[in-house]
Design an enzyme around this catalytic site. Sequence first.
Site, mmCIF file in Angstrom:
data_model
loop_
_atom_site.group_PDB
_atom_site.id
_atom_site.type_symbol
_atom_site.label_atom_id
_atom_site.label_comp_id
_atom_site.label_asym_id
_atom_site.label_seq_id
_atom_site.Cartn_x
_atom_site.Cartn_y
_atom_site.Cartn_z
ATOM 1 N N ILE A 15 -2.458 8.846 -109.256
ATOM 2 C CA ILE A 15 -1.526 9.130 -110.347
ATOM 3 C C ILE A 15 -0.505 7.993 -110.485
ATOM 4 O O ILE A 15 -0.116 7.626 -111.595
ATOM 5 C CB ILE A 15 -0.824 10.484 -110.088
ATOM 6 C CG1 ILE A 15 -1.865 11.616 -110.109
ATOM 7 C CG2 ILE A 15 0.265 10.753 -111.124
ATOM 8 C CD1 ILE A 15 -1.376 12.943 -109.534
ATOM 9 N N ASN A 87 6.669 8.213 -106.411
ATOM 10 C CA ASN A 87 5.331 8.811 -106.491
ATOM 11 C C ASN A 87 4.642 8.910 -105.128
ATOM 12 O O ASN A 87 3.908 9.850 -104.872
ATOM 13 C CB ASN A 87 4.487 7.974 -107.448
ATOM 14 C CG ASN A 87 3.010 8.325 -107.375
ATOM 15 O OD1 ASN A 87 2.575 9.322 -107.944
ATOM 16 N ND2 ASN A 87 2.236 7.526 -106.638
ATOM 17 N N SER A 141 5.485 19.272 -107.262
ATOM 18 C CA SER A 141 4.230 20.014 -107.370
ATOM 19 C C SER A 141 4.521 21.471 -107.698
ATOM 20 O O SER A 141 5.585 21.994 -107.355
ATOM 21 C CB SER A 141 3.480 19.939 -106.041
ATOM 22 O OG SER A 141 2.367 20.791 -106.059
ATOM 23 N N LYS A 168 7.931 19.232 -100.584
ATOM 24 C CA LYS A 168 8.149 19.077 -102.034
ATOM 25 C C LYS A 168 9.265 20.007 -102.528
ATOM 26 O O LYS A 168 9.950 19.693 -103.508
ATOM 27 C CB LYS A 168 6.841 19.324 -102.799
ATOM 28 C CG LYS A 168 5.784 18.222 -102.584
ATOM 29 C CD LYS A 168 6.188 16.875 -103.177
ATOM 30 C CE LYS A 168 5.068 15.847 -103.112
ATOM 31 N NZ LYS A 168 5.439 14.560 -103.726
HETATM 32 N N1 LIG Z 1 -3.318 14.871 -107.120
HETATM 33 C C1 LIG Z 1 -2.773 16.035 -107.355
HETATM 34 O O1 LIG Z 1 -3.469 17.010 -107.663
HETATM 35 C C2 LIG Z 1 -1.281 16.226 -107.251
HETATM 36 C C3 LIG Z 1 -0.753 17.490 -107.604
HETATM 37 C C4 LIG Z 1 0.617 17.675 -107.551
HETATM 38 C C5 LIG Z 1 1.453 16.636 -107.153
HETATM 39 N N2 LIG Z 1 0.906 15.411 -106.805
HETATM 40 C C6 LIG Z 1 1.827 14.351 -106.402
HETATM 41 O O2 LIG Z 1 1.567 13.187 -107.186
HETATM 42 C C7 LIG Z 1 1.835 12.009 -106.411
HETATM 43 C C8 LIG Z 1 0.614 11.102 -106.411
HETATM 44 O O3 LIG Z 1 -0.480 11.816 -105.862
HETATM 45 P P1 LIG Z 1 -1.966 11.232 -105.856
HETATM 46 O O4 LIG Z 1 -2.866 12.394 -106.004
HETATM 47 O O5 LIG Z 1 -2.080 10.101 -106.781
HETATM 48 O O6 LIG Z 1 -2.073 10.726 -104.330
HETATM 49 P P2 LIG Z 1 -3.058 9.635 -103.681
HETATM 50 O O7 LIG Z 1 -4.230 9.393 -104.553
HETATM 51 O O8 LIG Z 1 -3.252 10.096 -102.284
HETATM 52 O O9 LIG Z 1 -2.157 8.307 -103.693
HETATM 53 C C9 LIG Z 1 -1.001 8.281 -102.932
HETATM 54 C C10 LIG Z 1 -0.320 6.949 -103.138
HETATM 55 O O10 LIG Z 1 0.855 6.944 -102.299
HETATM 56 C C11 LIG Z 1 0.819 5.793 -101.482
HETATM 57 N N3 LIG Z 1 1.482 6.036 -100.203
HETATM 58 C C12 LIG Z 1 1.248 7.001 -99.295
HETATM 59 N N4 LIG Z 1 2.038 6.841 -98.228
HETATM 60 C C13 LIG Z 1 2.805 5.749 -98.474
HETATM 61 C C14 LIG Z 1 3.805 5.063 -97.757
HETATM 62 N N5 LIG Z 1 4.200 5.481 -96.549
HETATM 63 N N6 LIG Z 1 4.398 3.972 -98.318
HETATM 64 C C15 LIG Z 1 4.021 3.551 -99.540
HETATM 65 N N7 LIG Z 1 3.044 4.132 -100.261
HETATM 66 C C16 LIG Z 1 2.446 5.226 -99.728
HETATM 67 C C17 LIG Z 1 -0.649 5.478 -101.307
HETATM 68 O O11 LIG Z 1 -0.788 4.127 -100.912
HETATM 69 P P3 LIG Z 1 -2.119 3.577 -100.159
HETATM 70 O O12 LIG Z 1 -3.098 3.275 -101.246
HETATM 71 O O13 LIG Z 1 -1.605 2.374 -99.432
HETATM 72 O O14 LIG Z 1 -2.568 4.650 -99.228
HETATM 73 C C18 LIG Z 1 -1.171 5.758 -102.712
HETATM 74 O O15 LIG Z 1 -0.908 4.666 -103.563
HETATM 75 C C19 LIG Z 1 2.246 12.495 -105.030
HETATM 76 O O16 LIG Z 1 3.648 12.555 -104.935
HETATM 77 C C20 LIG Z 1 1.657 13.888 -104.963
HETATM 78 O O17 LIG Z 1 2.328 14.711 -104.050
HETATM 79 C C21 LIG Z 1 -0.426 15.194 -106.832
#
Ligand SMILES: NC(=O)c1ccc[n+]([C@@H]2O[C@H](COP(=O)([O-])OP(=O)(O)OC[C@H]3O[C@@H](n4cnc5c(N)ncnc54)[C@H](OP(=O)(O)O)[C@@H]3O)[C@@H](O)[C@H]2O)c1
Length: 241
Positions: A15, A87, A141, A168
């Site tokens: 995202i 994010n 979330s 969250k």
């Molecule tokens: N996907 C969903 O269904 C969903 C639903 C509700 C809320 N959200 C929220 O939306 C946001 C994005 O989710 P997503 O699904 O895109 O997650 P994702 O695909 O797991 O991507 C997470 C991102 O965060 C980075 N990250 C994790 N730990 C980090 C750290 N210590 N320092 C810097 N960067 C870090 C990762 O970097 P790397 O590439 O280096 O690992 C990656 O770019 C999050 O806040 C999540 O809680 C997601």
Amino acid sequence: MTKKIALVTGATRGIGREIARQLGQSGHQVVVGARDLGRGQATAKELVAEGIDAVAVQLEVTDQESIQAAAEWIGQEFGRLDVLVNNAAVIADGDAAVGVVPVEALRRSFEVNVVAVAAVIQAMLPLLKAAPAARIVNLSSELASLTRVGDPASPMSTILTAGYNASKVAVNMLTVMLATELSADGILVNAADPGNCATEMGGWDAPRTPAQGAAVAVRLATLPADGPTGELHAEDGRLPW
Ligand SMILES: NC(=O)c1ccc[n+]([C@@H]2O[C@H](COP(=O)([O-])OP(=O)(O)OC[C@H]3O[C@@H](n4cnc5c(N)ncnc54)[C@H](OP(=O)(O)O)[C@@H]3O)[C@@H](O)[C@H]2O)c1
């Protein structure tokens, strides 16, 4: 310099990358926050090839030195920050129901999802205050909605990730408090629920695309001066706490 400057943490994939893309498409100079600078630069290059102004900055959100260096670099390069999107987040390994979740998973959830968000905000605050009307968006979330998770009829009550959900909820509290703290500065602070999106975190069979999930965060990042602050929004509008 007329373009608004937007920093997205964890913008290498999922995202976050879509938020960066959509902010870029709407005319922002995008700063791709990436803990691995090489992957950040690859993402920025991909966006530049699409006609977006994008650069990468090394940003490991749990590393205070990395955060400070990123803030200094943005200050030197742009002198201000118009949009901060927190994010980056994790669902920690082993996250589970409250009765069985490993304590280490709880610590990790709060370190990345809460403490790091506050640390990034603190470091970026002088730059945000230097912008004429900054916006802060914290990714939250529906799993942080006490109303939804506490309703046995809601599917949210069946997702047993105590560390993630509780962290969250804490993000929501940071959002509400910060909105009040910064109201005199004209800075709007909101939390965004992207819905269940197909990413590594959301599961590849999730119903929504990362681009659909990014849209609500982009809307909150580009609110007019009379927009909401201190609220949690999903695609269809405000969510209950
Ligand atoms: N996907 C969903 O269904 C969903 C639903 C509700 C809320 N959200 C929220 O939306 C946001 C994005 O989710 P997503 O699904 O895109 O997650 P994702 O695909 O797991 O991507 C997470 C991102 O965060 C980075 N990250 C994790 N730990 C980090 C750290 N210590 N320092 C810097 N960067 C870090 C990762 O970097 P790397 O590439 O280096 O690992 C990656 O770019 C999050 O806040 C999540 O809680 C997601």
